[in-house]
Design a protein around this motif. Sequence first.
Motif, PDB file in Angstrom:
ATOM      1  N   LYS A 232       0.816  -1.223   0.000  1.00  0.00           N
ATOM      2  CA  LYS A 232       0.000   0.000   0.000  1.00  0.00           C
ATOM      3  C   LYS A 232       0.846   1.268   0.000  1.00  0.00           C
ATOM      4  O   LYS A 232       0.327   2.367  -0.184  1.00  0.00           O
ATOM      5  N   ILE A 233       2.158   1.124   0.223  1.00  0.00           N
ATOM      6  CA  ILE A 233       3.050   2.285   0.219  1.00  0.00           C
ATOM      7  C   ILE A 233       3.257   2.739  -1.227  1.00  0.00           C
ATOM      8  O   ILE A 233       3.641   1.937  -2.083  1.00  0.00           O
ATOM      9  N   PRO A 234       3.028   4.022  -1.521  1.00  0.00           N
ATOM     10  CA  PRO A 234       3.077   4.471  -2.923  1.00  0.00           C
ATOM     11  C   PRO A 234       4.474   4.548  -3.530  1.00  0.00           C
ATOM     12  O   PRO A 234       4.651   4.333  -4.723  1.00  0.00           O
ATOM     13  N   SER A 235       5.494   4.858  -2.725  1.00  0.00           N
ATOM     14  CA  SER A 235       6.832   5.092  -3.282  1.00  0.00           C
ATOM     15  C   SER A 235       7.727   3.865  -3.174  1.00  0.00           C
ATOM     16  O   SER A 235       7.626   3.079  -2.229  1.00  0.00           O
ATOM     17  N   ALA A 236       8.625   3.730  -4.170  1.00  0.00           N
ATOM     18  CA  ALA A 236       9.592   2.622  -4.155  1.00  0.00           C
ATOM     19  C   ALA A 236      10.566   2.780  -2.992  1.00  0.00           C
ATOM     20  O   ALA A 236      11.016   1.797  -2.403  1.00  0.00           O
ATOM     21  N   GLU A 237      10.875   4.028  -2.644  1.00  0.00           N
ATOM     22  CA  GLU A 237      11.775   4.290  -1.526  1.00  0.00           C
ATOM     23  C   GLU A 237      11.157   3.805  -0.215  1.00  0.00           C
ATOM     24  O   GLU A 237      11.836   3.235   0.643  1.00  0.00           O
ATOM     25  N   GLY A 238       9.845   4.002  -0.081  1.00  0.00           N
ATOM     26  CA  GLY A 238       9.138   3.527   1.107  1.00  0.00           C
ATOM     27  C   GLY A 238       9.145   2.009   1.182  1.00  0.00           C
ATOM     28  O   GLY A 238       9.296   1.433   2.261  1.00  0.00           O
ATOM     29  N   TRP A 239       8.974   1.367   0.018  1.00  0.00           N
ATOM     30  CA  TRP A 239       9.044  -0.097  -0.039  1.00  0.00           C
ATOM     31  C   TRP A 239      10.401  -0.586   0.463  1.00  0.00           C
ATOM     32  O   TRP A 239      10.476  -1.494   1.282  1.00  0.00           O
ATOM     33  N   HIS A 240      11.450   0.026  -0.086  1.00  0.00           N
ATOM     34  CA  HIS A 240      12.815  -0.403   0.243  1.00  0.00           C
ATOM     35  C   HIS A 240      13.092  -0.223   1.741  1.00  0.00           C
ATOM     36  O   HIS A 240      13.682  -1.104   2.382  1.00  0.00           O
ATOM     37  N   LYS A 241      12.671   0.903   2.287  1.00  0.00           N
ATOM     38  CA  LYS A 241      12.910   1.182   3.697  1.00  0.00           C
ATOM     39  C   LYS A 241      12.186   0.180   4.585  1.00  0.00           C
ATOM     40  O   LYS A 241      12.745  -0.318   5.580  1.00  0.00           O
ATOM     41  N   ALA A 242      10.944  -0.145   4.217  1.00  0.00           N
ATOM     42  CA  ALA A 242      10.160  -1.090   5.011  1.00  0.00           C
ATOM     43  C   ALA A 242      10.759  -2.497   4.941  1.00  0.00           C
ATOM     44  O   ALA A 242      10.901  -3.180   5.961  1.00  0.00           O
ATOM     45  N   PHE A 243      11.126  -2.928   3.736  1.00  0.00           N
ATOM     46  CA  PHE A 243      11.707  -4.255   3.580  1.00  0.00           C
ATOM     47  C   PHE A 243      13.064  -4.364   4.266  1.00  0.00           C
ATOM     48  O   PHE A 243      13.431  -5.420   4.788  1.00  0.00           O
ATOM     49  N   SER A 244      13.841  -3.270   4.250  1.00  0.00           N
ATOM     50  CA  SER A 244      15.181  -3.319   4.843  1.00  0.00           C
ATOM     51  C   SER A 244      15.130  -3.547   6.350  1.00  0.00           C
ATOM     52  O   SER A 244      16.049  -4.128   6.928  1.00  0.00           O
ATOM     53  N   THR A 245      14.041  -3.093   6.994  1.00  0.00           N
ATOM     54  CA  THR A 245      13.918  -3.312   8.441  1.00  0.00           C
ATOM     55  C   THR A 245      13.649  -4.778   8.785  1.00  0.00           C
ATOM     56  O   THR A 245      13.840  -5.199   9.917  1.00  0.00           O
ATOM     57  N   CYS A 246      13.196  -5.537   7.782  1.00  0.00           N
ATOM     58  CA  CYS A 246      12.874  -6.953   8.010  1.00  0.00           C
ATOM     59  C   CYS A 246      13.929  -7.895   7.436  1.00  0.00           C
ATOM     60  O   CYS A 246      13.849  -9.107   7.666  1.00  0.00           O
ATOM     61  N   ALA A 247      14.907  -7.352   6.684  1.00  0.00           N
ATOM     62  CA  ALA A 247      15.814  -8.199   5.910  1.00  0.00           C
ATOM     63  C   ALA A 247      16.585  -9.192   6.767  1.00  0.00           C
ATOM     64  O   ALA A 247      16.627 -10.399   6.468  1.00  0.00           O
ATOM     65  N   SER A 248      17.207  -8.706   7.850  1.00  0.00           N
ATOM     66  CA  SER A 248      18.040  -9.597   8.662  1.00  0.00           C
ATOM     67  C   SER A 248      17.195 -10.667   9.350  1.00  0.00           C
ATOM     68  O   SER A 248      17.573 -11.845   9.383  1.00  0.00           O
ATOM     69  N   HIS A 249      16.037 -10.264   9.888  1.00  0.00           N
ATOM     70  CA  HIS A 249      15.178 -11.238  10.556  1.00  0.00           C
ATOM     71  C   HIS A 249      14.666 -12.281   9.573  1.00  0.00           C
ATOM     72  O   HIS A 249      14.691 -13.493   9.859  1.00  0.00           O
ATOM     73  N   LEU A 250      14.244 -11.841   8.395  1.00  0.00           N
ATOM     74  CA  LEU A 250      13.714 -12.763   7.394  1.00  0.00           C
ATOM     75  C   LEU A 250      14.793 -13.736   6.921  1.00  0.00           C
ATOM     76  O   LEU A 250      14.521 -14.925   6.710  1.00  0.00           O
ATOM     77  N   THR A 251      16.026 -13.259   6.784  1.00  0.00           N
ATOM     78  CA  THR A 251      17.130 -14.125   6.371  1.00  0.00           C
ATOM     79  C   THR A 251      17.401 -15.198   7.417  1.00  0.00           C
ATOM     80  O   THR A 251      17.620 -16.365   7.088  1.00  0.00           O
ATOM     81  N   VAL A 252      17.386 -14.814   8.703  1.00  0.00           N
ATOM     82  CA  VAL A 252      17.594 -15.786   9.785  1.00  0.00           C
ATOM     83  C   VAL A 252      16.471 -16.819   9.803  1.00  0.00           C
ATOM     84  O   VAL A 252      16.719 -18.016  10.019  1.00  0.00           O
ATOM     85  N   VAL A 253      15.237 -16.384   9.560  1.00  0.00           N
ATOM     86  CA  VAL A 253      14.100 -17.314   9.505  1.00  0.00           C
ATOM     87  C   VAL A 253      14.307 -18.334   8.382  1.00  0.00           C
ATOM     88  O   VAL A 253      14.100 -19.538   8.582  1.00  0.00           O
ATOM     89  N   VAL A 254      14.720 -17.850   7.210  1.00  0.00           N
ATOM     90  CA  VAL A 254      14.938 -18.747   6.067  1.00  0.00           C
ATOM     91  C   VAL A 254      16.038 -19.758   6.379  1.00  0.00           C
ATOM     92  O   VAL A 254      15.898 -20.961   6.112  1.00  0.00           O
ATOM     93  N   VAL A 255      17.144 -19.285   6.974  1.00  0.00           N
ATOM     94  CA  VAL A 255      18.254 -20.192   7.311  1.00  0.00           C
ATOM     95  C   VAL A 255      17.816 -21.190   8.373  1.00  0.00           C
ATOM     96  O   VAL A 255      18.053 -22.401   8.248  1.00  0.00           O
ATOM     97  N   HIS A 256      17.181 -20.686   9.426  1.00  0.00           N
ATOM     98  CA  HIS A 256      16.769 -21.524  10.561  1.00  0.00           C
ATOM     99  C   HIS A 256      15.826 -22.637  10.113  1.00  0.00           C
ATOM    100  O   HIS A 256      16.052 -23.821  10.387  1.00  0.00           O
ATOM    101  N   TYR A 257      14.751 -22.261   9.405  1.00  0.00           N
ATOM    102  CA  TYR A 257      13.761 -23.246   9.002  1.00  0.00           C
ATOM    103  C   TYR A 257      14.176 -23.987   7.728  1.00  0.00           C
ATOM    104  O   TYR A 257      13.685 -25.091   7.472  1.00  0.00           O
ATOM    105  N   GLY A 258      15.061 -23.387   6.945  1.00  0.00           N
ATOM    106  CA  GLY A 258      15.576 -24.082   5.766  1.00  0.00           C
ATOM    107  C   GLY A 258      16.359 -25.319   6.145  1.00  0.00           C
ATOM    108  O   GLY A 258      16.109 -26.420   5.633  1.00  0.00           O
ATOM    109  N   PHE A 259      17.301 -25.171   7.082  1.00  0.00           N
ATOM    110  CA  PHE A 259      18.075 -26.317   7.552  1.00  0.00           C
ATOM    111  C   PHE A 259      17.181 -27.319   8.281  1.00  0.00           C
ATOM    112  O   PHE A 259      17.351 -28.537   8.153  1.00  0.00           O
TER     113      PHE A 259
END
Length: 319
Positions: A232-259
Amino acid sequence: MATTLGLNHSSVSEFILVGFSTFPPHLLPVFFLLFLLMYLFTLLGNLFIMATVWSDRSLHTPMYLFLCALSTSEILYTLAITPRLLADLLSTSRTITTAACVSQMFFSFTFGFTHSLLITAMGYDRYVAICHPLRYNVLMSPRGCAFLVAWSWAGGSVMGLVVTTAIFHLNFCGPHEVHHFFCHVPPLLKLACGTNVPIVALGVGLVCITVLLGCFLLILLSYAFIVAAILKIPSAEGWHKAFSTCASHLTVVVVHYGFASVIYLKPKSPQSREGDTLMGITYTILTPFLSPIIFSLRNKELKTAMKKTFLSKLNPQSS
């Protein structure tokens, strides 16, 4: 620990951790050095993260409180398993007393479950930050965060106690060789005897699957709402900022549950003991090793704070 829980020692007073003893002897020093370096990096990396958060006031937020709790659980989880593994790699005697085996299983499961619960709490934190930013300070108050951390540790302890009590109330009639490098459930179940073994195996399996799958589904639900809010965020910059706050946590989730999915959901097929042993390294040594790297490299605030905190101490004139 075993006496406190009132567990059944049966006729076996000690076990032999077969582990890496089936590998060629000339490889054992190589494994020892590799695992030692990874273990030291895991300890130092997590301590580094905790020291950075502690020393930088800008990081005194719920997200980094959870990260400190996660680092603590990883340190304690590896402490329950890796030192014993390192000692056995250089030893000819790999016996472990029943009491020590009970303690190792209890602490490894406690901190393992706590780790999953904390990752789930971190997912909820990201959901509130992105989907309800105006209510963030209310929903994620210091008291609320402390409550989530406390319940994660309490839940992990209860699950660890349930699993350990169930396994060590079984009778172990021999042989007493555990085909793993630590006291884990599947190889111990193979040594148990009695008509209640299948029931206990089913019950323990259901407990583990329910907790891990429940945590995973809650994380998926959090990210479903997060993605819906980001779209729902109109700007690409807003998208990037929102996703960047979740990047590290999401990566750990993928590694944790991937293995975890590779290990627990792989088809049942004949596999060498060496293959099972190496597979066990992925969730006992490799995953904790990768976690501080992921959070350090993919979190800009943490990277900046690390540079400011520690580089300034190494070079006071630059500050």
